[in-house]
Design a protein around this motif. Sequence first.
Motif, PDB file in Angstrom:
ATOM      1  N   LEU A 254       0.880  -1.153   0.090  1.00  0.00           N
ATOM      2  CA  LEU A 254      -0.144  -0.175  -0.067  1.00  0.00           C
ATOM      3  C   LEU A 254       1.071   1.232   0.001  1.00  0.00           C
ATOM      4  O   LEU A 254       0.199   2.286  -0.190  1.00  0.00           O
ATOM      5  N   GLY A 255       2.138   1.019   0.071  1.00  0.00           N
ATOM      6  CA  GLY A 255       2.876   2.147   0.053  1.00  0.00           C
ATOM      7  C   GLY A 255       3.310   2.861   1.416  1.00  0.00           C
ATOM      8  O   GLY A 255       3.450   4.127   1.243  1.00  0.00           O
ATOM      9  N   MET A 256       2.726   2.280   2.647  1.00  0.00           N
ATOM     10  CA  MET A 256       2.788   2.845   3.830  1.00  0.00           C
ATOM     11  C   MET A 256       4.145   2.847   4.430  1.00  0.00           C
ATOM     12  O   MET A 256       5.171   2.031   4.065  1.00  0.00           O
ATOM     13  N   ILE A 257       4.680   3.832   5.254  1.00  0.00           N
ATOM     14  CA  ILE A 257       5.994   3.674   5.937  1.00  0.00           C
ATOM     15  C   ILE A 257       5.507   2.747   7.045  1.00  0.00           C
ATOM     16  O   ILE A 257       4.818   2.725   7.664  1.00  0.00           O
ATOM     17  N   ILE A 258       6.676   1.740   7.087  1.00  0.00           N
ATOM     18  CA  ILE A 258       6.686   0.788   8.261  1.00  0.00           C
ATOM     19  C   ILE A 258       7.762   0.949   9.105  1.00  0.00           C
ATOM     20  O   ILE A 258       8.686   1.258   9.023  1.00  0.00           O
ATOM     21  N   LEU A 259       7.291   1.092  10.687  1.00  0.00           N
ATOM     22  CA  LEU A 259       8.062   1.509  11.593  1.00  0.00           C
ATOM     23  C   LEU A 259       8.481  -0.139  12.224  1.00  0.00           C
ATOM     24  O   LEU A 259       7.281  -0.713  12.804  1.00  0.00           O
TER      25      LEU A 259
END
Length: 350
Positions: A254-259
């Motif tokens: 989904l193109g999210m930033i993963i922490l």
Amino acid sequence: MPQFTITPVSDHLDIDIRNKIDLKTKPIGALGLLEDTAFTIARIQQTLTPSLNAPTIAVFAGDHGIAKTGLVNPYPQEVTYQMVMNFVKGGAAINVLSKQNNIDIKIIDAGVNYDFGTVDKLIDAKIAYGTANYLEGPAMTQAQCEQAIAKGAEIIQSIFNKGSNVVGFGEMGIGNTSAASLLMSVICDIPIADCVGKGTGANQEQLAGKIKTLQQVLEKHQDLDKANPIAILSTFGGFEIAQICGGMLKAAELGMIILVDGFICTAALLVAQMIEKAILDYCVFTHQSEEHGHQLMLKTINAKPLLQLGMRLGEGTGCAVAYPIVQSACTFLNEMASFEGAGVSQQSAI
């Protein structure tokens, strides 16, 4: 099992992003890892003006069959469900740290050995009442593993649908440092003794017993196909680790930033990157856990953690504590003046 299509992050804007960072009113590189983090986030979002929207930490909880034996954990398995109730009531470290930094948290029952019934603020994604004992056989069936991956992906899709573009992962599960150690040993080809730590507080005698037990587990499963991530995860993983794996894969899709949090969540990522290598492009590594082996784990995937505070709690606490740093990276990139805009001689600041 769902199929994930993760597009490697494009290098189309790399030069423009780097120029924007370098032309701020500071010496090149003077903001250290903040600059690297800003570059990563802008690159993921493919924009020179990145934004962080509706930050969320998803905490997945599950029990492990090995924990019933007492061979690898000083705390009883019941602590898992007790801590889940603490999360729901808002009393845990992850609750207060998330609240401090305006991060929403989701608590997920991935496979706790307890019947919660209907509990407000608890997402029921239970695959089973804990995994099987991997001293006797695989921790889960392939079908259960694939179901857990799909369920984790579904939960992250729901978070994304509510406007989030940055998600952290946390976990809870007595015995899950043992599962993570086994995953690390097999995937990274590192001796189990170098992967095992004290977990929830084992003393030296307990630690030696833990290493011995996990060596026996590896010997029992020595015919495992080490090139098959689902086989590895099914054999040694927990339902919470499998759901985190699926959630991370969906977040990257989904193109999210993963922490990425500590030892257990990084173990889930090790499996995920075997499935889709491009997932690493979407990750920000929040801290280096004090748990023995995490440093080696991070080195294997060339990850630079933002913090090293001696933390080894899990729960996603590293994500919560590091989030203001991630915010700072975006803020300086978006709001700090350039040499030209501020009328400052660039030469004078080098």
